[in-house]
Scaffold this motif. Sequence first.
Motif, PDB file in Angstrom:
ATOM      1  N   ASP A   3       2.985  11.247   6.112  1.00 12.69           N
ATOM      2  CA  ASP A   3       4.206  10.723   5.501  1.00 12.69           C
ATOM      3  C   ASP A   3       4.038   9.308   4.969  1.00 12.69           C
ATOM      4  OD1 ASP A   3       5.623  13.057   5.890  1.00 12.69           O
ATOM      5  OD2 ASP A   3       6.545  12.384   7.766  1.00 12.69           O
ATOM      6  N   ARG A   7       4.566   8.073   1.159  1.00  9.63           N
ATOM      7  CA  ARG A   7       5.456   6.959   0.795  1.00  9.63           C
ATOM      8  C   ARG A   7       4.692   5.897   0.012  1.00  9.63           C
ATOM      9  NH1 ARG A   7       8.442   8.506   5.377  1.00  9.63           N
ATOM     10  NH2 ARG A   7       7.183   7.431   6.917  1.00  9.63           N
ATOM     11  N   GLN A  10       4.440   7.152  -3.491  1.00  9.91           N
ATOM     12  CA  GLN A  10       5.736   7.008  -4.166  1.00  9.91           C
ATOM     13  C   GLN A  10       5.989   5.547  -4.548  1.00  9.91           C
ATOM     14  OE1 GLN A  10       7.540   9.321  -5.323  1.00  9.91           O
ATOM     15  NE2 GLN A  10       6.972  11.145  -4.185  1.00  9.91           N
ATOM     16  N   THR A  11       5.597   4.626  -3.682  1.00  9.41           N
ATOM     17  CA  THR A  11       5.773   3.204  -3.974  1.00  9.41           C
ATOM     18  C   THR A  11       4.920   2.785  -5.164  1.00  9.41           C
ATOM     19  OG1 THR A  11       6.312   2.705  -1.674  1.00  9.41           O
ATOM     20  CG2 THR A  11       5.572   0.868  -3.038  1.00  9.41           C
ATOM     21  N   GLY A  42       5.432  -0.119   4.948  1.00  7.16           N
ATOM     22  CA  GLY A  42       4.901   1.206   5.198  1.00  7.16           C
ATOM     23  C   GLY A  42       3.492   1.221   5.748  1.00  7.16           C
TER      24      GLY A  42
END
Length: 102
Positions: A3, A7, A10-11, A42
Amino acid sequence: MDDETRRTAQTLIDFYAGFAASDDEAEQRAAFETSMAALNEGDALIATMDDDGELTLDFTRILLATGATLQWLMERLQSATGESAEALTFELRTFIDGLADG
């Protein structure tokens, strides 16, 4: 892909979208700063220090996220243009070399 790595990917996409959306330097800086904050939160980069004071940096999540993103983009570009992966990679390297300060 875990995960946190998803993330991170996606960032990186958010950073591109925010940076590319404007030619305004302040808006581009804001996109950069927002993305950097998200990457820090993250654990995209993990720094550890051992008992001897030696710092170790783990870039695994950033590299995996970037690799997956590049793979997807290259596959799409290859499909759209009919060019080989090798030709596209060469063109990308040429583009990157052209960005050098100098």
